[in-house]
Design an enzyme around this catalytic site. Structure first.
Site, PDB file in Angstrom:
ATOM      1  N   TYR A 151      26.727  45.280  23.096  1.00 41.26           N
ATOM      2  CA  TYR A 151      27.928  44.979  23.893  1.00 41.26           C
ATOM      3  C   TYR A 151      29.080  44.622  22.951  1.00 41.26           C
ATOM      4  O   TYR A 151      30.193  45.127  23.103  1.00 41.26           O
ATOM      5  CB  TYR A 151      27.622  43.807  24.841  1.00 41.26           C
ATOM      6  CG  TYR A 151      28.658  43.578  25.927  1.00 41.26           C
ATOM      7  CD1 TYR A 151      28.745  44.424  27.030  1.00 41.26           C
ATOM      8  CD2 TYR A 151      29.525  42.493  25.878  1.00 41.26           C
ATOM      9  CE1 TYR A 151      29.682  44.200  28.043  1.00 41.26           C
ATOM     10  CE2 TYR A 151      30.462  42.262  26.881  1.00 41.26           C
ATOM     11  CZ  TYR A 151      30.530  43.119  27.965  1.00 41.26           C
ATOM     12  OH  TYR A 151      31.458  42.900  28.968  1.00 41.26           O
ATOM     13  N   LYS A 155      32.334  46.962  22.726  1.00 42.90           N
ATOM     14  CA  LYS A 155      33.582  46.430  23.294  1.00 42.90           C
ATOM     15  C   LYS A 155      34.656  46.322  22.199  1.00 42.90           C
ATOM     16  O   LYS A 155      35.843  46.505  22.480  1.00 42.90           O
ATOM     17  CB  LYS A 155      33.332  45.093  23.991  1.00 42.90           C
ATOM     18  CG  LYS A 155      32.537  45.230  25.301  1.00 42.90           C
ATOM     19  CD  LYS A 155      33.290  46.015  26.379  1.00 42.90           C
ATOM     20  CE  LYS A 155      32.564  46.022  27.726  1.00 42.90           C
ATOM     21  NZ  LYS A 155      33.310  46.694  28.799  1.00 42.90           N
TER      22      LYS A 155
HETATM   23  N1  LIG Z   1      31.341  39.664  34.250  1.00 46.16           N
HETATM   24  C1  LIG Z   1      31.825  39.274  33.085  1.00 46.16           C
HETATM   25  O1  LIG Z   1      31.614  38.114  32.675  1.00 46.16           O
HETATM   26  C2  LIG Z   1      32.655  40.221  32.271  1.00 46.16           C
HETATM   27  C3  LIG Z   1      33.382  39.679  31.186  1.00 46.16           C
HETATM   28  C4  LIG Z   1      34.156  40.528  30.399  1.00 46.16           C
HETATM   29  C5  LIG Z   1      34.218  41.877  30.686  1.00 46.16           C
HETATM   30  N2  LIG Z   1      33.506  42.383  31.718  1.00 46.16           N
HETATM   31  C6  LIG Z   1      33.613  43.827  31.958  1.00 46.16           C
HETATM   32  O2  LIG Z   1      34.125  44.031  33.257  1.00 46.16           O
HETATM   33  C7  LIG Z   1      33.746  45.334  33.720  1.00 46.16           C
HETATM   34  C8  LIG Z   1      33.200  45.210  35.127  1.00 46.16           C
HETATM   35  O3  LIG Z   1      31.994  44.446  35.076  1.00 46.16           O
HETATM   36  P1  LIG Z   1      31.535  43.429  36.215  1.00 46.16           P
HETATM   37  O4  LIG Z   1      31.457  42.100  35.613  1.00 46.16           O
HETATM   38  O5  LIG Z   1      32.347  43.651  37.448  1.00 46.16           O
HETATM   39  O6  LIG Z   1      30.036  43.925  36.370  1.00 46.16           O
HETATM   40  P2  LIG Z   1      29.259  44.600  37.582  1.00 46.16           P
HETATM   41  O7  LIG Z   1      27.911  44.878  37.032  1.00 46.16           O
HETATM   42  O8  LIG Z   1      29.429  43.806  38.820  1.00 46.16           O
HETATM   43  O9  LIG Z   1      30.052  45.980  37.803  1.00 46.16           O
HETATM   44  C9  LIG Z   1      29.951  47.084  36.955  1.00 46.16           C
HETATM   45  C10 LIG Z   1      30.043  48.325  37.828  1.00 46.16           C
HETATM   46  O10 LIG Z   1      30.061  49.455  36.951  1.00 46.16           O
HETATM   47  C11 LIG Z   1      29.251  50.461  37.549  1.00 46.16           C
HETATM   48  N3  LIG Z   1      28.779  51.380  36.515  1.00 46.16           N
HETATM   49  C12 LIG Z   1      27.866  51.142  35.537  1.00 46.16           C
HETATM   50  N4  LIG Z   1      27.638  52.261  34.830  1.00 46.16           N
HETATM   51  C13 LIG Z   1      28.426  53.225  35.362  1.00 46.16           C
HETATM   52  C14 LIG Z   1      28.627  54.591  35.079  1.00 46.16           C
HETATM   53  N5  LIG Z   1      27.940  55.209  34.106  1.00 46.16           N
HETATM   54  N6  LIG Z   1      29.524  55.287  35.818  1.00 46.16           N
HETATM   55  C15 LIG Z   1      30.208  54.669  36.813  1.00 46.16           C
HETATM   56  N7  LIG Z   1      30.040  53.377  37.160  1.00 46.16           N
HETATM   57  C16 LIG Z   1      29.165  52.671  36.435  1.00 46.16           C
HETATM   58  C17 LIG Z   1      28.115  49.702  38.194  1.00 46.16           C
HETATM   59  O11 LIG Z   1      27.441  50.474  39.196  1.00 46.16           O
HETATM   60  C18 LIG Z   1      28.839  48.491  38.764  1.00 46.16           C
HETATM   61  O12 LIG Z   1      29.279  48.716  40.092  1.00 46.16           O
HETATM   62  C19 LIG Z   1      32.748  45.862  32.692  1.00 46.16           C
HETATM   63  O13 LIG Z   1      33.398  46.758  31.819  1.00 46.16           O
HETATM   64  C20 LIG Z   1      32.325  44.601  31.940  1.00 46.16           C
HETATM   65  O14 LIG Z   1      31.879  44.883  30.642  1.00 46.16           O
HETATM   66  C21 LIG Z   1      32.732  41.582  32.508  1.00 46.16           C
END
Ligand SMILES: NC(=O)c1ccc[n+]([C@@H]2O[C@H](COP(=O)([O-])OP(=O)(O)OC[C@H]3O[C@@H](n4cnc5c(N)ncnc54)[C@H](O)[C@@H]3O)[C@@H](O)[C@H]2O)c1
Length: 263
Positions: A151, A155
């Site tokens: 990750y 990232k």
């Molecule tokens: N939750 C956190 O603490 C956090 C912090 C920093 C960044 N992020 C980033 O935020 C973004 C959203 O994550 P989230 O926290 O909402 O997680 P989440 O797991 O709730 O949502 C991620 C979504 O991406 C979809 N997905 C995964 N692989 C895919 C693919 N190959 N094609 C299309 N869709 C796909 C999943 O089905 C899911 O609906 C991500 O990029 C994550 O890295 C999250």
């Protein structure tokens, strides 16, 4: 950019942050919000909950043909894409011994998908001299995600690619933003905590865990100001400064936190 009458696509739109973005864009007056996710059923449910401006789409962002088709279908149906939110992402919870398959998936979802997106959306945006690409990266992309090596590495690559795009295309009318939250209360974090992943524990101990709606607030503000770096946790800027000025001191602080959490 304000969202009134905009045509928007959100990938990972069925997830925690993506669905909050879709809801918020609709509330801000977007003309169409395409909720795109590899989980097509969940995308349909989110779109139905968001309302009539939302349109579900099944897409695997690691498949260039599918990304190209998503962009082409949207442009054909609505005439253009004003804002493309490349938000899908995956974590692994693994270290150096994470299987190659996990490294590969992280690379494909967290980095290569952004390349596919840029290739697909840039031609029309450049021809029009306008458009905005918002890439959900992570604070892990400017700091480090303790406990998750794939990750962290991917990232960082995503932020680097976003910066490259921003510098290369801004003077031709295309804006690029990198959204870099720390902890957000979504399935990604809660599943990591349930699995006992060190990385999730460090995130939860490192500061406020925001709601996805709070992240959406920051996105609206960041888009309005046309900012490159959108930091829902403003302290991430302080940490990044410390990391740049005193890498050894910053790493020592993180090691201390890890010792406390694993004692
Ligand atoms: N939750 C956190 O603490 C956090 C912090 C920093 C960044 N992020 C980033 O935020 C973004 C959203 O994550 P989230 O926290 O909402 O997680 P989440 O797991 O709730 O949502 C991620 C979504 O991406 C979809 N997905 C995964 N692989 C895919 C693919 N190959 N094609 C299309 N869709 C796909 C999943 O089905 C899911 O609906 C991500 O990029 C994550 O890295 C999250």
């Amino acid at each position: 950019m304000n969202l009134t009458d905009r045509i928007v696509v959100v990938t990972g739109g069925a997830g925690g942050i993506g669905s909050a973005l879709a809801r918020r864009f609709a509330a801000e007056g977007a003309a169409a919000v395409v909720v795109a996710d590899v989980n097509a059923d969940a995308a349909r449910a989110v779109a139905a909950a968001v309302g009539p401006v939302a349109h579900p789409a099944g897409v695997d962002v690691t498949d260039e043909e599918q990304v190209r088709a998503l962009v082409a279908d949207t442009e054909q149906k609505f005439g253009r894409i004003d804002l493309f939110c490349a938000n899908a992402g995956v974590s692994t919870g693994g270290g150096v011994d994470a299987p190659d398959a996990d490294w590969d998936r992280a690379w494909r979802v967290n980095v290569l998908s952004h390349v596919y997106t840029a290739r697909a959306v840039l031609p029309a945006m450049l021809a029009r001299g306008g458009g905005h690409l918002l890439m959900t990266c992570s604070a892990a992309g400017v700091l480090t995600a303790v406990g998750d090596a794939p990750y962290t590495a991917t990232k960082h690559a995503a932020v680097a690619f976003a910066e490259w795009l921003a510098i290369t295309y801004r003077d031709r009318g295309v804006r690029v933003s990198a959204l870099c939250p720390q902890g957000v209360d979504t399935p990604m974090l809660s599943e990591g905590l349930a699995a006992g992943h060190l990385g999730a524990k460090v995130i939860a101990a490192s500061g406020a865990v925001l709601t996805p709606d709070q992240v959406a607030d920051s996105v609206i503000a960041g888009l309005a100001e046309e900012r490159f770096l959108i930091l829902p946790h403003p302290e991430v800027a302080t940490y990044a400064r410390r990391r740049a000025e005193d890498p050894d001191g910053w790493q020592a602080g993180l090691r201390k936190l890890v010792r406390r959490l694993t004692a």
